[in-house]
Scaffold this active site. Structure first.
Site, PDB file in Angstrom:
ATOM      1  N   ASP A 148      -7.613  25.844  16.914  1.00 30.69           N
ATOM      2  CA  ASP A 148      -6.744  26.209  15.801  1.00 30.69           C
ATOM      3  C   ASP A 148      -5.759  27.259  16.328  1.00 30.69           C
ATOM      4  OD1 ASP A 148      -5.789  26.723  13.177  1.00 30.69           O
ATOM      5  OD2 ASP A 148      -7.229  28.365  12.971  1.00 30.69           O
ATOM      6  N   GLU A 175      -3.427  29.696  14.092  1.00 33.96           N
ATOM      7  CA  GLU A 175      -3.351  30.953  13.349  1.00 33.96           C
ATOM      8  C   GLU A 175      -4.743  31.527  13.109  1.00 33.96           C
ATOM      9  OE1 GLU A 175      -0.170  30.884  10.115  1.00 33.96           O
ATOM     10  OE2 GLU A 175      -0.368  28.783  10.670  1.00 33.96           O
TER      11      GLU A 175
HETATM   12 MG   LIG Z   1      -6.606  29.433  11.306  1.00 33.48          MG
END
Ligand SMILES: [Mg+2]
Length: 206
Positions: free
Chosen positions: A14, A16
């Site tokens: 992922d 962010e």
């Molecule tokens: Mg995230």
């Protein structure tokens, strides 16, 4: 005698909360808007969240280029670039994110241009964000399943609700700095807070 090679490792990350700060939180801070602070951690329904954000941006007269200016001033999380470089030396890395190519550019450059699969924004003639285009629904999970189907071993790491599908689909799923509610509810995934631990768990053979 034939050597049987173990399947090559692909690590899906992922973006962010794992490698960079939450973009919308930074945008909210810059434009002093509490309404823009909500993320998938708060509203797991992504479509509902995006429609809400688009409405707030129009109300506050914030255009795409205003957001891009904020993002240009952002940096990866401390240690993220070194972590990613170390990981890329040991595995193929693909970043699977719900963000948008129109947002991610400057931060990808600062991270050494890793491979990124994400989505696109739609903008109207006035320069306001008018909508978004998903490459496909539940793209993170489908990317992990697809990589497995063509013979890769896949490990994945994320921090939020929208990562749980890919963590489940991966051979190994790891939570990185998740909110307490997610950490407590999904104990099947190890949760770590440091890049050194994350690197070890992503690359360990067992
Ligand atoms: Mg995230």
């Amino acid at each position: 005698m034939l050597n049987s090679m173990p399947p090559m490792l692909v690590c899906c990350l992922d973006l962010e909360g794992v490698l960079i700060p939450e973009i919308w939180i930074e945008v909210a801070r810059r434009f002093k808007s509490d309404e823009l602070k909500l993320t998938t951690r708060d509203i797991p329904d992504y479509d509902r969240l995006m429609k809400y954000r688009i409405g707030i941006l129009k109300k506050k007269n914030i255009r795409l280029k205003d957001i891009q200016k904020v993002i240009a001033g952002m940096n990866p999380l401390p240690g993220a670039k070194a972590f990613l470089t170390a990981l890329r030396a040991q595995a193929t890395v693909i970043i699977l994110s719900d963000t948008f190519y129109e947002f991610a550019g400057p931060l990808m450059k600062k991270l050494g241009q890793p491979v990124l699969f994400c989505n696109w924004l739609k903008t109207g003639r006035s320069g306001f964000i008018s909508g978004y285009q998903l490459r496909q629904k539940d793209g993170k999970t489908k990317a992990v399943k697809a990589l497995k189907s063509i013979g890769f071993r896949v490990h994945a790491a994320g921090d939020s609700y929208n990562d749980l599908g890919m963590l489940k689909a991966a051979g190994r799923g790891i939570l990185f700095n998740p909110p307490l509610a997610i950490k407590n509810k999904f104990k099947r995934f190890p949760a770590v807070t440091q890049y050194a631990q994350l690197l070890r768990l992503l690359t360990a053979s067992q």
